[in-house]
Design a protein around this motif. Structure first.
Motif, mmCIF file in Angstrom:
data_model
loop_
_atom_site.group_PDB
_atom_site.id
_atom_site.type_symbol
_atom_site.label_atom_id
_atom_site.label_comp_id
_atom_site.label_asym_id
_atom_site.label_seq_id
_atom_site.Cartn_x
_atom_site.Cartn_y
_atom_site.Cartn_z
ATOM 1 N N LEU A 4 -4.062 -9.625 9.150
ATOM 2 C CA LEU A 4 -3.007 -9.272 10.091
ATOM 3 C C LEU A 4 -3.663 -8.560 11.269
ATOM 4 C CD1 LEU A 4 -0.018 -8.909 10.863
ATOM 5 C CD2 LEU A 4 -0.017 -6.823 9.474
ATOM 6 N N ILE A 5 -3.563 -9.154 12.442
ATOM 7 C CA ILE A 5 -4.151 -8.588 13.657
ATOM 8 C C ILE A 5 -2.994 -8.080 14.512
ATOM 9 C CG2 ILE A 5 -5.701 -9.012 15.600
ATOM 10 C CD1 ILE A 5 -6.943 -9.637 12.801
ATOM 11 N N LEU A 6 -3.017 -6.780 14.835
ATOM 12 C CA LEU A 6 -1.895 -6.157 15.541
ATOM 13 C C LEU A 6 -2.254 -5.758 16.957
ATOM 14 C CD1 LEU A 6 -0.681 -3.655 12.782
ATOM 15 C CD2 LEU A 6 0.173 -5.944 13.278
ATOM 16 N N GLY A 52 9.659 -2.673 16.579
ATOM 17 C CA GLY A 52 10.513 -2.829 15.414
ATOM 18 C C GLY A 52 9.897 -3.606 14.264
ATOM 19 N N CYS A 53 8.584 -3.843 14.310
ATOM 20 C CA CYS A 53 7.925 -4.645 13.267
ATOM 21 C C CYS A 53 7.187 -3.817 12.218
ATOM 22 C CB CYS A 53 6.938 -5.615 13.918
ATOM 23 S SG CYS A 53 7.741 -6.851 14.940
ATOM 24 N N MET A 54 7.271 -2.503 12.286
ATOM 25 C CA MET A 54 6.489 -1.650 11.398
ATOM 26 C C MET A 54 6.717 -1.954 9.913
ATOM 27 S SD MET A 54 6.058 2.426 11.990
ATOM 28 C CE MET A 54 5.911 2.248 13.756
ATOM 29 N N HIS A 55 7.968 -2.169 9.522
ATOM 30 C CA HIS A 55 8.246 -2.446 8.113
ATOM 31 C C HIS A 55 7.777 -3.839 7.704
ATOM 32 C CE1 HIS A 55 11.614 0.814 8.082
ATOM 33 N NE2 HIS A 55 10.418 1.315 8.223
ATOM 34 N N VAL A 56 7.755 -4.764 8.652
ATOM 35 C CA VAL A 56 7.222 -6.099 8.365
ATOM 36 C C VAL A 56 5.759 -5.970 7.955
ATOM 37 C CG1 VAL A 56 6.657 -8.362 9.331
ATOM 38 C CG2 VAL A 56 8.820 -7.252 9.946
ATOM 39 N N TYR A 57 4.992 -5.218 8.735
ATOM 40 C CA TYR A 57 3.566 -5.045 8.436
ATOM 41 C C TYR A 57 3.379 -4.326 7.105
ATOM 42 C CZ TYR A 57 3.465 -6.000 13.452
ATOM 43 O OH TYR A 57 3.657 -6.543 14.688
ATOM 44 N N ARG A 58 4.168 -3.279 6.894
ATOM 45 C CA ARG A 58 4.090 -2.534 5.628
ATOM 46 C C ARG A 58 4.325 -3.472 4.446
ATOM 47 N NH1 ARG A 58 9.241 0.690 4.757
ATOM 48 N NH2 ARG A 58 9.886 -1.439 4.277
ATOM 49 N N ASP A 59 5.373 -4.295 4.543
ATOM 50 C CA ASP A 59 5.712 -5.175 3.430
ATOM 51 C C ASP A 59 4.697 -6.292 3.242
ATOM 52 O OD1 ASP A 59 7.879 -3.606 2.830
ATOM 53 O OD2 ASP A 59 9.340 -4.887 3.841
ATOM 54 N N MET A 60 4.082 -6.756 4.320
ATOM 55 C CA MET A 60 3.043 -7.776 4.180
ATOM 56 C C MET A 60 1.867 -7.226 3.364
ATOM 57 S SD MET A 60 3.108 -9.539 7.948
ATOM 58 C CE MET A 60 1.986 -10.893 7.590
#
Length: 175
Positions: A65-67, A75-83
């Motif tokens: 995952l490259i951010l 608003g994508c913080m939880h997406v990254y956490r869950d990935m």
């Protein structure tokens, strides 16, 4: 530098917080599937989902995952956490802005805010508000975040630290 102006205007500009999407609360597959029949970025999104699914299924593949710096604030913080939580990525590569000015900032209890249309940058500056595209961040809170980073750094033994080591220290401080 002038002292920050506390005003109703600042409160109005910072009234709508960015909410992070919870990808575990819904099944996005039907909408992604429908995007295959659309055009432009919609079709690209469906193709990207297909490629990501192939990577997840291939045991010899190591998805990373490259951010970019501002995507967490969007608003994508939880997406990254869950990935990470669900083993969908093997590594995360992020900019310092993403780690400090987005993730750590929110871990301290601060928020990012939805921009309220077109606002003159002078008005934002007068109210100590920074703009990240169509997102606002309270400069006073950002300075508190920076002071916390300084506090962490000052507690460490004086030597060179890798970014991984320093991020580890940030996590220890939070816990």
């Amino acid at each position: 530098m002038n002292a920050p102006v506390q005003s109703n205007q600042k409160a109005q500009l910072l009234q709508n917080t960015v909410e992070h999407v919870d990808i575990t609360s819904f099944d996005a597959r039907p909408i992604i599937d429908s995007m295959r029949k659309m055009s432009f970025s919609s079709r690209d999104t469906a193709r990207a989902a297909d490629i990501f699914n192939m990577a997840l299924e291939d045991k010899d593949c190591s998805p990373w995952l490259i951010l970019a710096g501002s995507t967490s604030a969007g608003g994508c913080m939880h997406v990254y956490r869950d990935m990470v939580k669900f083993g969908m990525v093997d590594a995360v590569v992020a900019t310092g802005a993403s780690i400090v000015d987005m993730d750590f900032f929110e871990a301290l209890g601060f928020k990012h805010y939805q921009a309220a249309g077109e606002v003159d940058d002078n008005v934002l500056r007068d109210n100590y508000i920074d703009r990240i595209y169509d997102t606002y961040i309270d400069e006073e809170e950002l300075q508190a975040c920076d002071h916390t980073i300084l506090e962490i750094a000052n507690r460490l033994e004086p030597r060179g630290y890798s970014s991984r080591e320093f991020i580890w220290e940030m996590g220890k401080w939070l816990s």
